[in-house]
Design a protein around this motif. Sequence first.
Motif, mmCIF file in Angstrom:
data_model
loop_
_atom_site.group_PDB
_atom_site.id
_atom_site.type_symbol
_atom_site.label_atom_id
_atom_site.label_comp_id
_atom_site.label_asym_id
_atom_site.label_seq_id
_atom_site.Cartn_x
_atom_site.Cartn_y
_atom_site.Cartn_z
ATOM 1 N N PHE A 1 98.585 16.349 12.798
ATOM 2 C CA PHE A 1 99.013 17.176 13.928
ATOM 3 C C PHE A 1 98.595 18.626 13.736
ATOM 4 C CE2 PHE A 1 102.287 13.763 13.730
ATOM 5 C CZ PHE A 1 101.972 13.140 14.920
ATOM 6 N N TYR A 2 98.874 19.179 12.547
ATOM 7 C CA TYR A 2 98.559 20.595 12.344
ATOM 8 C C TYR A 2 97.056 20.804 12.175
ATOM 9 C CZ TYR A 2 101.435 24.707 12.317
ATOM 10 O OH TYR A 2 102.098 25.835 12.719
ATOM 11 N N ARG A 3 96.379 19.849 11.534
ATOM 12 C CA ARG A 3 94.924 19.960 11.392
ATOM 13 C C ARG A 3 94.265 20.015 12.770
ATOM 14 N NH1 ARG A 3 94.345 16.080 8.012
ATOM 15 N NH2 ARG A 3 93.852 14.445 9.511
ATOM 16 N N ALA A 4 94.708 19.151 13.663
ATOM 17 C CA ALA A 4 94.163 19.132 15.030
ATOM 18 C C ALA A 4 94.529 20.402 15.782
ATOM 19 C CB ALA A 4 94.681 17.906 15.776
ATOM 20 N N THR B 1 91.641 30.455 8.460
ATOM 21 C CA THR B 1 92.675 29.750 9.223
ATOM 22 C C THR B 1 93.377 28.710 8.346
ATOM 23 O OG1 THR B 1 91.495 30.045 11.312
ATOM 24 C CG2 THR B 1 93.102 28.268 11.224
ATOM 25 N N ALA B 2 92.572 27.952 7.592
ATOM 26 C CA ALA B 2 93.150 26.957 6.683
ATOM 27 C C ALA B 2 93.992 27.627 5.600
ATOM 28 C CB ALA B 2 92.035 26.133 6.044
ATOM 29 N N ILE B 3 93.523 28.757 5.077
ATOM 30 C CA ILE B 3 94.268 29.486 4.042
ATOM 31 C C ILE B 3 95.597 29.995 4.604
ATOM 32 C CG2 ILE B 3 94.249 31.547 2.585
ATOM 33 C CD1 ILE B 3 91.186 31.195 2.368
ATOM 34 N N CYS B 4 95.558 30.535 5.827
ATOM 35 C CA CYS B 4 96.785 31.046 6.458
ATOM 36 C C CYS B 4 97.801 29.924 6.669
ATOM 37 C CB CYS B 4 96.458 31.708 7.794
ATOM 38 S SG CYS B 4 95.632 33.296 7.635
ATOM 39 N N TYR B 5 97.321 28.753 7.061
ATOM 40 C CA TYR B 5 98.225 27.609 7.226
ATOM 41 C C TYR B 5 98.898 27.266 5.902
ATOM 42 C CZ TYR B 5 99.631 22.725 7.246
ATOM 43 O OH TYR B 5 100.343 21.556 7.073
ATOM 44 N N LEU B 6 98.129 27.238 4.818
ATOM 45 C CA LEU B 6 98.687 26.909 3.502
ATOM 46 C C LEU B 6 99.664 27.980 3.026
ATOM 47 C CD1 LEU B 6 95.398 25.621 1.811
ATOM 48 C CD2 LEU B 6 97.312 24.243 2.650
ATOM 49 N N LEU B 7 99.451 29.237 3.459
ATOM 50 C CA LEU B 7 100.349 30.325 3.067
ATOM 51 C C LEU B 7 101.606 30.398 3.918
ATOM 52 C CD1 LEU B 7 97.835 33.276 2.467
ATOM 53 C CD2 LEU B 7 99.200 32.109 0.729
ATOM 54 N N VAL B 8 101.458 30.115 5.231
ATOM 55 C CA VAL B 8 102.533 30.417 6.183
ATOM 56 C C VAL B 8 103.256 29.185 6.716
ATOM 57 C CG1 VAL B 8 103.060 31.519 8.388
ATOM 58 C CG2 VAL B 8 101.377 32.542 6.868
#
Length: 536
Positions: A417-420, A464-471
């Motif tokens: 879901f979040y990847r999409a 964007t991927a890094i921000c997802y892993l951080l936030v």
Amino acid sequence: MNNTLTLKILDRFSGLFKVLGADYEKLRLVLGFKLMMDKRRVPTIMQDSRQKENTLLTPFVKSLLLYAFYGLFLIPFLIMGDAYLFQLSIVFTIVMFILMTSMIADFSSVLLDVRDKVILDTKPIDSKTLSVAKFTHIVIYMTQLTGALLLIPLIVSIVIQGVAFALILIISLIFVSILCIVLTAIFYILVLKFFDGEKLRNMINSIQIVLTVGIVVGYQLIARSFEMIDMTLAFEWQWWHLLLPPMWYSAIFELILLQNTSLAMILSALIAIFIPLLALWLYFKLMPTFERNLQKLMSATHTRKQKKSKLMNGLSKWLCRDQKEHAAFHFALTMLRKEREFKLKVYPVLGLSLVFPFIMIFTLGSQETEIDFHFSYLYAYFSVLMIPTVVYMLKYSSKAKGAWLYHVVPIEDTKTFYRATLKASLVQLFMPIILVQSLVFIYLAGPIMLLHGTIIFLIGCLFTAICYLLVNKGKYPFSEPFSFVESASTALMFISMLIVVIFGLIHFLVNLVPIGLIIYAVVLMVCNYLVWRKML
């Protein structure tokens, strides 16, 4: 301000309301109810904090305290000297920006409120009284907001600049407030005249973006109207200065306090007074039509089902791993396009990220005979800086109760879901900005900017991927209500900014090496593949 005190002050002006053709007793009753309901409304500016029960520090009072803090930044411009045309233009630009955005973000719901029509239309209250009550309600709000914003600066200006300066400032602020209220209302009147309510609701987001960007660009126009010659501000009047409202009101100070009786100052001062009065007359003239057209907001509008574009279908097939992610991608695209509150909070940031690089280029290069665009690609990193805000806001939605959907669909890997959703945000929000900037940079500096734009887009995807892993790691997209929005951790935002600076520094260094950009682009592609495949 206490509601009882507000109504007691209005009682002193009951004669004015009677002159306007309103039944004051009924108007007072309606206003009392609306002011009571205001206590329960959370202003947009305060929706970054959790609501806690507090009889004194209500969300509205907290928002006024925040505006009072913002007002402190106006003090230097009010006391810096007597270059009124320059310093007051900056002040009125900031004030008009805050008032207009507040009108759109918070009081559009008052201007466009139709929920009470079902009750009030059955009562013996004429339309004139209701119209005046609605306008008075907004004036009370704007008075409180403007007072909070400028009370401390006003006191300081009395001490430094004198009573005459403060009186002119107060009178000017009255006209500025009227102008902001009436222009917003007239816009809605015209839109409702030709379009349905659904169109207006959608356009409010566009207004917010255009207004935010327009104020920033307008600020640049005002600042660039002045030149520094021998440490003295020089100003050469041009006809288009008459199109800038902040300069109308700063001209009043020049005219009265500095006795500058040039045609430009007199004309600007007259416009500053007569345009708001004319707009106010037009508002009351059109108010009956406006109230009739508000019925459009009560009727259900059926929107046509949007067809999936071939471009988006092609992109989703290329970007998504399987049919499940493909479906989640299109669901996220629909949410990003339809979620009004998300757009209201995020799109102004996108608008600024689009124009800010060009503002920086021409502002920093304004003192040069020729602007060097060779390293102008670095300014595009301002667009990358908006990614943490977007990623952080992806977990919020006004339809958060529908998050049960994630638990019933046959998708075992919840990361899907979040990847999409992240991919949809890149396609819908980030890619168009980088594309537009790259085309402009190519025009300004040549084809090499296409490679720079590609690298910045690849960095944006990786970031964007890094921000997802951080936030947002472990969260479902669109699963939390906006009423629980919290400010992102300052430490996380600082780390994100530091990461962008590092990417920009690497970009700058590899640009100094032959074929360095091509190697860097290939490395970024590999990194994106590994991160998106292995970590998401």
